[in-house]
Design an enzyme around this catalytic site. Sequence first.
Site, PDB file in Angstrom:
ATOM      1  CG  HIS A   1       3.981   9.376 -31.135  1.00 40.55           C
ATOM      2  ND1 HIS A   1       4.065   9.002 -32.450  1.00 40.55           N
ATOM      3  CD2 HIS A   1       3.716   8.238 -30.445  1.00 40.55           C
ATOM      4  CE1 HIS A   1       3.864   7.701 -32.554  1.00 40.55           C
ATOM      5  NE2 HIS A   1       3.652   7.215 -31.359  1.00 40.55           N
TER       6      HIS A   1
ATOM      7  NE  ARG B   1      -1.827   4.505 -34.645  1.00 43.03           N
ATOM      8  CZ  ARG B   1      -1.280   5.144 -35.659  1.00 43.03           C
ATOM      9  NH1 ARG B   1      -2.006   6.031 -36.345  1.00 43.03           N
ATOM     10  NH2 ARG B   1      -0.037   4.959 -35.996  1.00 43.03           N
TER      11      ARG B   1
ATOM     12  CG  ASP C   1       3.356   5.117 -27.927  1.00 44.02           C
ATOM     13  OD1 ASP C   1       4.000   5.370 -28.961  1.00 44.02           O
ATOM     14  OD2 ASP C   1       2.120   5.014 -27.910  1.00 44.02           O
TER      15      ASP C   1
ATOM     16  NE  ARG D   1       1.202  -2.431 -32.453  1.00 41.06           N
ATOM     17  CZ  ARG D   1       1.815  -1.247 -32.422  1.00 41.06           C
ATOM     18  NH1 ARG D   1       2.295  -0.778 -31.281  1.00 41.06           N
ATOM     19  NH2 ARG D   1       1.962  -0.547 -33.527  1.00 41.06           N
TER      20      ARG D   1
ATOM     21  CB  CYS E   1      10.189   4.274 -36.271  1.00 38.12           C
ATOM     22  SG  CYS E   1       9.429   4.627 -37.864  1.00 38.12           S
TER      23      CYS E   1
ATOM     24  CE1 TYR F   1      -3.625  -2.885 -33.506  1.00 39.81           C
ATOM     25  CE2 TYR F   1      -4.180  -0.576 -33.830  1.00 39.81           C
ATOM     26  CZ  TYR F   1      -3.244  -1.557 -33.578  1.00 39.81           C
ATOM     27  OH  TYR F   1      -1.933  -1.204 -33.386  1.00 39.81           O
TER      28      TYR F   1
ATOM     29  CE  LYS G   1       0.262   6.279 -29.866  1.00 36.86           C
ATOM     30  NZ  LYS G   1       0.755   5.291 -30.771  1.00 36.86           N
TER      31      LYS G   1
ATOM     32  CB  SER H   1       3.302   4.093 -35.226  1.00 38.22           C
ATOM     33  OG  SER H   1       2.523   5.072 -34.589  1.00 38.22           O
TER      34      SER H   1
HETATM   35  O1  SAT Z   1      -1.921   1.344 -32.460  1.00 36.61           O
HETATM   36  S1  SAT Z   1      -1.315   2.287 -31.542  1.00 36.61           S
HETATM   37  O2  SAT Z   1      -1.683   3.636 -31.915  1.00 36.61           O
HETATM   38  O3  SAT Z   1      -1.740   2.024 -30.194  1.00 36.61           O
HETATM   39  C1  SAT Z   1       0.374   2.148 -31.606  1.00 36.61           C
HETATM   40  C2  SAT Z   1       0.948   3.070 -32.609  1.00 36.61           C
HETATM   41  O4  SAT Z   1       0.519   3.065 -33.766  1.00 36.61           O
HETATM   42  O5  SAT Z   1       1.866   3.861 -32.277  1.00 36.61           O
HETATM   43 MN    MN Z   2       3.016   5.139 -30.880  1.00 37.96          MN
END
Ligand code: SAT
Ligand code: MN
Length: 585
Positions: free
Chosen positions: A224, A67, A275, A367, A249, A195, A204, A247
């Site tokens: 989140h 991101r 998530d 991922r 963690c 991405y 998100k 994210s």
């Molecule tokens: O890249 S994502 O936002 O889908 C996953 C994350 O960063 O929590």
């Molecule tokens: Mn996340």
Amino acid sequence: MNKHVEVWVNETAKLTKPDRIVYIDGSDAEKERLTKEALATKEITELDQKRYPDCYYHRTAINDVARVEHLTFICTMNKQDAGPTNNWMSPPDAYAKLSAIFDGSMKGRTMYVIPYLMGPANSAFSKVGVELTDSIYVVLNMRIMTRMGKIALDVLGDSAAFVKGLHSKADLNEDRRFICHFPEDNTIWSVGSGYGGNVLLGKKCFSLRIASFLGRNEGWMAEHMLILGLKDKKTGEKQYIAAAFPSACGKTNLAMLVPPAALADRYEVTTVGDDIAWMRIDDNGQLRAINPEYGFFGVAPGTNSKSNPNAVKTIKKETIFTNVVHTADNGVWWEGSDDAAPANGTDWKGNPWTPASKEKGANPNSRFTALAKNCPCIDPDWESPKGVPISAIIFGGRRAKTAPLVYESFNWQHGVFVGATMASETTAAAAGQVGVMRNDPMAMKPFCGYNVNDYFAHWLAMGKKMKNPPKIFNVNWFRQDENGAFMWPGYGENLRVLAWIAARTAGKATASETAIGNLPDASAIDTTGLSIPADMVKKLLSIDKSVWETEIASIRKFFGEIDDGRLPKELKDELEKLAARIQKI
Ligand code: SAT
Ligand code: MN
């Protein structure tokens, strides 16, 4: 086709000028067709179908692996409504700037029209989005991450109530990459990236940034958070817990936790989501939550049979792997996988890779995209239209020194303060330096779609509407000793902390009142079968006065930075009360 969708599709096509428009219905035949097409254009590679049935491999551009928070904007008419933690552009400026990039960006390409539903069918929680994209990889991922196609159009009917998401890869140039949200128009424009977090707009962009804005206006919450079920098999009691972590963690690992052998007879953990949680108060004043997603977009590196055996099983089929190592025998590998490193492979950049290579083979933010229903520990009620009742909320981050293993807030207002003052080290999930401490309130710093001060006020107001608000806890799996070694083993052993939280929530565990909150005595954490030094739990639960004095100074600084006149007085009061209590240690 829904008239409002059609008008918007035609309008958009005039701007982006695709060669073709394809309406997505979500059928199996369509999936087969799209997969063949994506294989032909090499956007995905078919993995060895014997070992990886229906699994595919994809590599993003090298400059496009996470991101991009510095290129993410909240575009409200009034700048203050975006608040101090968001980048802001005025809607007219943003539309003009991005229109210039979208102009003709789909020439020679297909524009896919993806209707999708966030949340289960027949649920008052659920909402419809439509994403227009020129990326077939996005379509294939959205098919896993959302309920896509006809099911969404059926819910939408002839209504205009859907989130309009427009995405184009354009030329993948970072100078022309923007992720813009227009909460007042129910609209998302994302350009120049391929991405996941930037382009799977249901995730998100919609389910947190737009949804948090909608939730504030409509009286609910978009967070989140993972959602897990914890059952005490001895008593038959089951609780649902929602937990917010930044994210990368360990949310996916915690959501799918397998209890340690010594406690496996007693406890069972099931997964509702890993998530995002959408939460509403029901007619009885009970907070309930759904997972709006249909799949998991999890971090691959470090995923193995010890850290997350359920994820390992979930990704055995129907999975898309992005930016991991592609092995010479047509499989996948990443650092921290169960398998030995392959003698030969291709790394995430597309270069030859061997175990002797200096650089990592898999991108740290590589991922897997996998279906929730393939998860062996998926909760029987994960698609319940009325959601699951939440009895505890957990906040957690990566803190080397400050936070103890676990503590309970004194009440809802204090719990909101604990969430609001969360800080954590940055991870590879977002572009930029890794390991830098930053404030990340409720793990929503990159995802709150409006003024964070108003967001805090919304949390406080929601607590007042609940009959029995969930108890709020803070955890820290990442505390380090003097030598920088992690003090707590983490992963499955975290069950020991969840068990205390559940007992506490059920009124069955004692705690000691301290300056920062209610802490368990070391003996209250069940360490049966765990080999750690005798005084380690005590150390993990200790509070250091000087460290907390520093923490208070840093919270004071953070509040000073964000207070634009809208920071709730309740939170300033909590800070002063905390400072006074620490003073007395
Ligand atoms: O890249 S994502 O936002 O889908 C996953 C994350 O960063 O929590
Ligand atoms: Mn996340």
